[in-house]
Design a protein around this motif. Structure first.
Motif, mmCIF file in Angstrom:
data_model
loop_
_atom_site.group_PDB
_atom_site.id
_atom_site.type_symbol
_atom_site.label_atom_id
_atom_site.label_comp_id
_atom_site.label_asym_id
_atom_site.label_seq_id
_atom_site.Cartn_x
_atom_site.Cartn_y
_atom_site.Cartn_z
ATOM 1 N N MET A 1 11.139 12.701 -18.393
ATOM 2 C CA MET A 1 9.760 12.317 -18.180
ATOM 3 C C MET A 1 9.673 10.786 -18.134
ATOM 4 O O MET A 1 10.100 10.108 -19.066
ATOM 5 N N PRO A 2 9.107 10.214 -17.044
ATOM 6 C CA PRO A 2 9.046 8.759 -16.920
ATOM 7 C C PRO A 2 8.063 8.152 -17.929
ATOM 8 O O PRO A 2 7.104 8.793 -18.348
ATOM 9 N N ASN A 3 8.340 6.915 -18.311
ATOM 10 C CA ASN A 3 7.441 6.198 -19.217
ATOM 11 C C ASN A 3 6.126 5.881 -18.515
ATOM 12 O O ASN A 3 6.120 5.527 -17.346
ATOM 13 N N LYS A 4 5.038 5.994 -19.260
ATOM 14 C CA LYS A 4 3.744 5.639 -18.699
ATOM 15 C C LYS A 4 3.577 4.130 -18.784
ATOM 16 O O LYS A 4 3.994 3.511 -19.759
ATOM 17 N N PRO A 5 2.968 3.523 -17.751
ATOM 18 C CA PRO A 5 2.788 2.067 -17.796
ATOM 19 C C PRO A 5 1.839 1.656 -18.921
ATOM 20 O O PRO A 5 0.916 2.376 -19.276
ATOM 21 N N VAL A 6 2.097 0.476 -19.461
ATOM 22 C CA VAL A 6 1.287 -0.082 -20.536
ATOM 23 C C VAL A 6 0.386 -1.164 -19.939
ATOM 24 O O VAL A 6 0.760 -1.840 -18.985
ATOM 25 N N CYS A 7 -0.786 -1.334 -20.501
ATOM 26 C CA CYS A 7 -1.726 -2.371 -20.068
ATOM 27 C C CYS A 7 -1.023 -3.727 -20.054
ATOM 28 O O CYS A 7 -0.379 -4.105 -21.025
ATOM 29 N N ASP A 8 -1.129 -4.444 -18.933
ATOM 30 C CA ASP A 8 -0.460 -5.737 -18.772
ATOM 31 C C ASP A 8 -1.177 -6.895 -19.457
ATOM 32 O O ASP A 8 -0.680 -8.023 -19.434
ATOM 33 N N LEU A 9 -2.334 -6.656 -20.065
ATOM 34 C CA LEU A 9 -2.999 -7.734 -20.804
ATOM 35 C C LEU A 9 -2.219 -7.950 -22.106
ATOM 36 O O LEU A 9 -2.012 -7.006 -22.862
ATOM 37 N N PRO A 10 -1.747 -9.162 -22.339
ATOM 38 C CA PRO A 10 -0.919 -9.431 -23.518
ATOM 39 C C PRO A 10 -1.570 -8.949 -24.815
ATOM 40 O O PRO A 10 -2.749 -9.188 -25.055
ATOM 41 N N GLY A 11 -0.790 -8.216 -25.596
ATOM 42 C CA GLY A 11 -1.235 -7.765 -26.896
ATOM 43 C C GLY A 11 -2.014 -6.465 -26.902
ATOM 44 O O GLY A 11 -2.395 -5.986 -27.957
ATOM 45 N N CYS A 12 -2.243 -5.849 -25.748
ATOM 46 C CA CYS A 12 -3.056 -4.630 -25.710
ATOM 47 C C CYS A 12 -2.259 -3.416 -26.175
ATOM 48 O O CYS A 12 -2.561 -2.829 -27.193
ATOM 49 N N GLY A 13 -1.266 -2.997 -25.411
ATOM 50 C CA GLY A 13 -0.453 -1.855 -25.787
ATOM 51 C C GLY A 13 -1.008 -0.494 -25.395
ATOM 52 O O GLY A 13 -0.334 0.513 -25.552
ATOM 53 N N GLU A 14 -2.248 -0.429 -24.892
ATOM 54 C CA GLU A 14 -2.825 0.844 -24.441
ATOM 55 C C GLU A 14 -2.155 1.284 -23.137
ATOM 56 O O GLU A 14 -1.516 0.484 -22.454
ATOM 57 N N GLU A 15 -2.354 2.533 -22.773
ATOM 58 C CA GLU A 15 -1.823 3.041 -21.511
ATOM 59 C C GLU A 15 -2.538 2.357 -20.354
ATOM 60 O O GLU A 15 -3.764 2.215 -20.342
ATOM 61 N N GLY A 16 -1.771 1.898 -19.360
ATOM 62 C CA GLY A 16 -2.323 1.234 -18.180
ATOM 63 C C GLY A 16 -2.699 2.252 -17.117
ATOM 64 O O GLY A 16 -1.901 2.554 -16.238
ATOM 65 N N THR A 17 -3.902 2.774 -17.192
ATOM 66 C CA THR A 17 -4.334 3.838 -16.283
ATOM 67 C C THR A 17 -4.886 3.312 -14.966
ATOM 68 O O THR A 17 -4.987 4.055 -14.002
ATOM 69 N N VAL A 18 -5.246 2.020 -14.899
ATOM 70 C CA VAL A 18 -5.835 1.444 -13.690
ATOM 71 C C VAL A 18 -4.823 0.506 -13.056
ATOM 72 O O VAL A 18 -4.303 -0.394 -13.709
ATOM 73 N N VAL A 19 -4.536 0.715 -11.764
ATOM 74 C CA VAL A 19 -3.656 -0.175 -11.018
ATOM 75 C C VAL A 19 -4.543 -1.193 -10.316
ATOM 76 O O VAL A 19 -5.528 -0.838 -9.675
#
Length: 79
Positions: free
Chosen positions: A1-19
């Motif tokens: 199972m591929p890793n889900k992208p993480v939010c690119d805002l520094p320090g967030c760590g949430e799942e990056g659901t919006v491209v």
């Protein structure tokens, strides 16, 4: 199972659901490659929905600000 992208805002760590093509600073960043479309020309980032909404709000506030809009400026689409 591929890793889900993480939010690119520094320090967030949430799942990056919006491209998005917006960088964490709220600007477009060129890929540096020869591109034939908007999608190829700019880097992609992932954001959680909250941070993407904040970035879009910042963009819209800059667009609506009349401070830097003088009649002598050439429209970006004219170049």
């Amino acid at each position: 199972m591929p890793n889900k992208p993480v939010c690119d805002l520094p320090g967030c760590g949430e799942e990056g659901t919006v491209v998005s093509r917006l960088s964490p600073e709220g600007y477009l960043v060129a890929t540096g490659k020869k591109a034939y479309s908007f999608r190829e020309a700019y880097r992609r980032f992932h954001y959680c929905s909250g941070h993407h909404d904040e970035l879009m709000g910042g963009v819209w506030s800059r667009v609506r600000k009349p401070d830097d809009k003088k009649d002598g400026h050439v429209a970006p689409t004219a170049i």
